[in-house]
Design a protein around this motif. Sequence first.
Motif, PDB file in Angstrom:
ATOM      1  N   ASP A   1      -0.625   2.388 -53.250  1.00 34.40           N
ATOM      2  CA  ASP A   1       0.769   1.999 -54.493  1.00 34.40           C
ATOM      3  C   ASP A   1       0.971   2.940 -55.922  1.00 34.40           C
ATOM      4  O   ASP A   1       1.389   2.762 -56.737  1.00 34.40           O
ATOM      5  N   MET A   2       0.410   4.246 -55.948  1.00 31.19           N
ATOM      6  CA  MET A   2       1.282   4.730 -56.850  1.00 31.19           C
ATOM      7  C   MET A   2       2.011   5.672 -57.434  1.00 31.19           C
ATOM      8  O   MET A   2       2.630   5.305 -58.228  1.00 31.19           O
ATOM      9  N   ASP A   3       2.967   4.773 -56.476  1.00 35.56           N
ATOM     10  CA  ASP A   3       4.401   4.834 -56.562  1.00 35.56           C
ATOM     11  C   ASP A   3       4.768   4.289 -56.481  1.00 35.56           C
ATOM     12  O   ASP A   3       6.297   3.756 -56.722  1.00 35.56           O
ATOM     13  N   CYS A   4       4.773   2.332 -56.454  1.00 32.85           N
ATOM     14  CA  CYS A   4       5.010   1.116 -56.837  1.00 32.85           C
ATOM     15  C   CYS A   4       5.183   1.220 -58.970  1.00 32.85           C
ATOM     16  O   CYS A   4       4.641   1.668 -59.528  1.00 32.85           O
ATOM     17  N   ILE A   5       5.880  -0.027 -58.894  1.00 37.92           N
ATOM     18  CA  ILE A   5       5.719  -0.908 -60.289  1.00 37.92           C
ATOM     19  C   ILE A   5       4.850  -1.206 -60.757  1.00 37.92           C
ATOM     20  O   ILE A   5       4.822  -2.580 -59.389  1.00 37.92           O
ATOM     21  N   PRO A   6       3.768  -0.736 -62.065  1.00 37.29           N
ATOM     22  CA  PRO A   6       2.323  -1.770 -61.803  1.00 37.29           C
ATOM     23  C   PRO A   6       2.926  -2.895 -62.688  1.00 37.29           C
ATOM     24  O   PRO A   6       3.664  -2.590 -63.850  1.00 37.29           O
ATOM     25  N   VAL A   7       2.245  -4.274 -62.724  1.00 43.78           N
ATOM     26  CA  VAL A   7       2.202  -5.161 -63.285  1.00 43.78           C
ATOM     27  C   VAL A   7       0.973  -5.363 -63.206  1.00 43.78           C
ATOM     28  O   VAL A   7       0.146  -5.725 -62.987  1.00 43.78           O
ATOM     29  N   ILE A   8       0.467  -5.148 -64.978  1.00 46.29           N
ATOM     30  CA  ILE A   8      -0.550  -5.344 -65.678  1.00 46.29           C
ATOM     31  C   ILE A   8      -1.415  -6.676 -65.767  1.00 46.29           C
ATOM     32  O   ILE A   8      -0.422  -7.016 -66.928  1.00 46.29           O
ATOM     33  N   PHE A   9      -1.933  -7.721 -65.280  1.00 43.53           N
ATOM     34  CA  PHE A   9      -2.193  -8.478 -65.858  1.00 43.53           C
ATOM     35  C   PHE A   9      -4.050  -8.289 -65.875  1.00 43.53           C
ATOM     36  O   PHE A   9      -4.597  -8.676 -64.768  1.00 43.53           O
ATOM     37  N   MET A  10      -4.101  -8.365 -67.659  1.00 46.16           N
ATOM     38  CA  MET A  10      -5.830  -7.844 -66.722  1.00 46.16           C
ATOM     39  C   MET A  10      -6.458  -8.004 -68.384  1.00 46.16           C
ATOM     40  O   MET A  10      -6.017  -8.619 -69.328  1.00 46.16           O
ATOM     41  N   GLY A  11      -8.284  -9.020 -68.639  1.00 43.47           N
ATOM     42  CA  GLY A  11      -8.802  -9.470 -70.187  1.00 43.47           C
ATOM     43  C   GLY A  11      -9.409 -10.784 -70.065  1.00 43.47           C
ATOM     44  O   GLY A  11     -10.359 -10.936 -70.326  1.00 43.47           O
ATOM     45  N   TYR A  12      -8.337 -11.441 -68.896  1.00 43.85           N
ATOM     46  CA  TYR A  12      -8.651 -13.016 -69.074  1.00 43.85           C
ATOM     47  C   TYR A  12     -10.497 -13.243 -68.907  1.00 43.85           C
ATOM     48  O   TYR A  12     -10.803 -13.854 -69.005  1.00 43.85           O
ATOM     49  N   TYR A  13     -10.854 -12.445 -67.751  1.00 43.40           N
ATOM     50  CA  TYR A  13     -12.900 -12.675 -68.030  1.00 43.40           C
ATOM     51  C   TYR A  13     -13.075 -11.381 -68.587  1.00 43.40           C
ATOM     52  O   TYR A  13     -14.344 -11.582 -68.672  1.00 43.40           O
ATOM     53  N   GLY A  14     -12.854 -10.615 -69.475  1.00 43.96           N
ATOM     54  CA  GLY A  14     -13.400  -9.752 -70.561  1.00 43.96           C
ATOM     55  C   GLY A  14     -14.205  -8.821 -69.713  1.00 43.96           C
ATOM     56  O   GLY A  14     -13.144  -8.035 -69.227  1.00 43.96           O
ATOM     57  N   GLY A  15     -14.636  -8.314 -70.704  1.00 41.81           N
ATOM     58  CA  GLY A  15     -14.184  -6.175 -70.511  1.00 41.81           C
ATOM     59  C   GLY A  15     -13.965  -5.546 -71.776  1.00 41.81           C
ATOM     60  O   GLY A  15     -14.478  -4.604 -71.611  1.00 41.81           O
ATOM     61  N   TRP A  16     -13.471  -5.746 -72.681  1.00 38.75           N
ATOM     62  CA  TRP A  16     -12.926  -5.580 -73.503  1.00 38.75           C
ATOM     63  C   TRP A  16     -13.526  -5.422 -74.733  1.00 38.75           C
ATOM     64  O   TRP A  16     -13.248  -5.389 -75.711  1.00 38.75           O
ATOM     65  N   ASN A  17     -15.090  -6.372 -75.227  1.00 39.55           N
ATOM     66  CA  ASN A  17     -15.744  -6.454 -76.358  1.00 39.55           C
ATOM     67  C   ASN A  17     -14.737  -7.442 -77.595  1.00 39.55           C
ATOM     68  O   ASN A  17     -14.580  -6.808 -78.742  1.00 39.55           O
ATOM     69  N   HIS A  18     -13.867  -8.382 -76.614  1.00 38.45           N
ATOM     70  CA  HIS A  18     -12.691  -9.390 -77.611  1.00 38.45           C
ATOM     71  C   HIS A  18     -12.454  -7.941 -78.344  1.00 38.45           C
ATOM     72  O   HIS A  18     -12.157  -8.616 -80.178  1.00 38.45           O
ATOM     73  N   ASP A  19     -11.775  -7.214 -78.595  1.00 33.39           N
ATOM     74  CA  ASP A  19     -11.140  -6.596 -78.974  1.00 33.39           C
ATOM     75  C   ASP A  19      -9.767  -5.695 -78.647  1.00 33.39           C
ATOM     76  O   ASP A  19      -9.039  -4.896 -77.857  1.00 33.39           O
ATOM     77  N   PRO A  20      -8.443  -6.185 -79.171  1.00 29.34           N
ATOM     78  CA  PRO A  20      -7.572  -5.992 -78.799  1.00 29.34           C
ATOM     79  C   PRO A  20      -6.796  -4.955 -78.035  1.00 29.34           C
ATOM     80  O   PRO A  20      -6.308  -4.376 -76.714  1.00 29.34           O
ATOM     81  N   ALA A  21      -6.736  -3.795 -79.392  1.00 28.03           N
ATOM     82  CA  ALA A  21      -6.314  -2.453 -79.239  1.00 28.03           C
ATOM     83  C   ALA A  21      -7.558  -1.918 -78.094  1.00 28.03           C
ATOM     84  O   ALA A  21      -7.140  -1.135 -77.389  1.00 28.03           O
ATOM     85  N   GLU A  22      -8.528  -2.358 -77.639  1.00 26.85           N
ATOM     86  CA  GLU A  22      -9.180  -1.980 -77.240  1.00 26.85           C
ATOM     87  C   GLU A  22      -8.578  -2.095 -75.491  1.00 26.85           C
ATOM     88  O   GLU A  22      -8.673  -1.493 -74.946  1.00 26.85           O
TER      89      GLU A  22
END
Length: 312
Positions: free
Chosen positions: A207-228
């Motif tokens: 998919d590296m030549d596709c247009i990405p739609v990024i929807f991530m963060g719902y289940y965590g993994g970023w230490n509750h920090d939006p900047a991260e």
Amino acid sequence: MSKIRKKKIKKTNILLGFICILLAVLLGFILVTSYKSEQKESRHLSEIADDQQSGIEDYEAVKERAKELEEISSEEAEDTEDTKDTEKTDTADTEDADKTEDTKDKTTAASGIVCWGDDLINGEESNTYSYMTVLQKLLTDNGYNMTVINKTLQGGGTLSMMKMAGVSDETIQSYITKHQQAANGAQLNVTETGIRDLTEEQTTRNDMDCIPVIFMGYYGGWNHDPAELADQQEQILNTFQNKNQFIVVGTRPMDGSVTSEALDQVLSQKWGEHYISLADVTAQPSSTYEAQQAMAEAILQKLQELNYISKN
């Protein structure tokens, strides 16, 4: 005294007087000649001095003229450099314009749309109601020949998503270490420290030549920090060929540790026109059919606004 002797003395005196007269005349001649010679030499020296002064003045004039010519030459050289710089700038601007056109061409030539991140509807329902399924139908119904690829990870945290995208283990470990240090010994959710076991199919990139739609963060993994979270999203975006064509969708985490307002403030500033706030699109929970429909419609609208897709 005899007359003869007197006559001799007289003759001698006459002779001496005559000699004295001759000497006086000779001396006068010598003095006149010397004076004339001195006058001539003086005039000669004066002429030489005048010539030297004239030469000095001529030299100064030549020197001054040379200085003027040097200044004129310097000004012409600067004008030439300015012209060259202008030409270089014009050339650079032309090249940048060409690159922009090339980027637009690459955007048009994208092979499809790929959705990365959270799969919010599980099981058979996702085949009918997920935003990816709805988006594919909307594209087809509106005459866009674009395929939607599913690279979401059901129930997975953002660390696992980065691993699936091919982000280096060293980078991922740096996030884990930071989470552990911030916890200061407290128990952390598994998504903040653990990485899911992934299959070869999941880690294979088609998919590296596709247009990405990024929807991530719902289940965590970023230490509750939006900047991260924004930084982790960027890690995944950097794995694509066309890094300037993308969409980021933001929704508050499942545990409610960060509000939609706090999340949107950071992510909208980071991603600008590329960002979609799910809170602005629908008031329904993100896992509902209504929210999935609204998100698919918002993604299609954003693809059109950014001129990422065209009808063939």
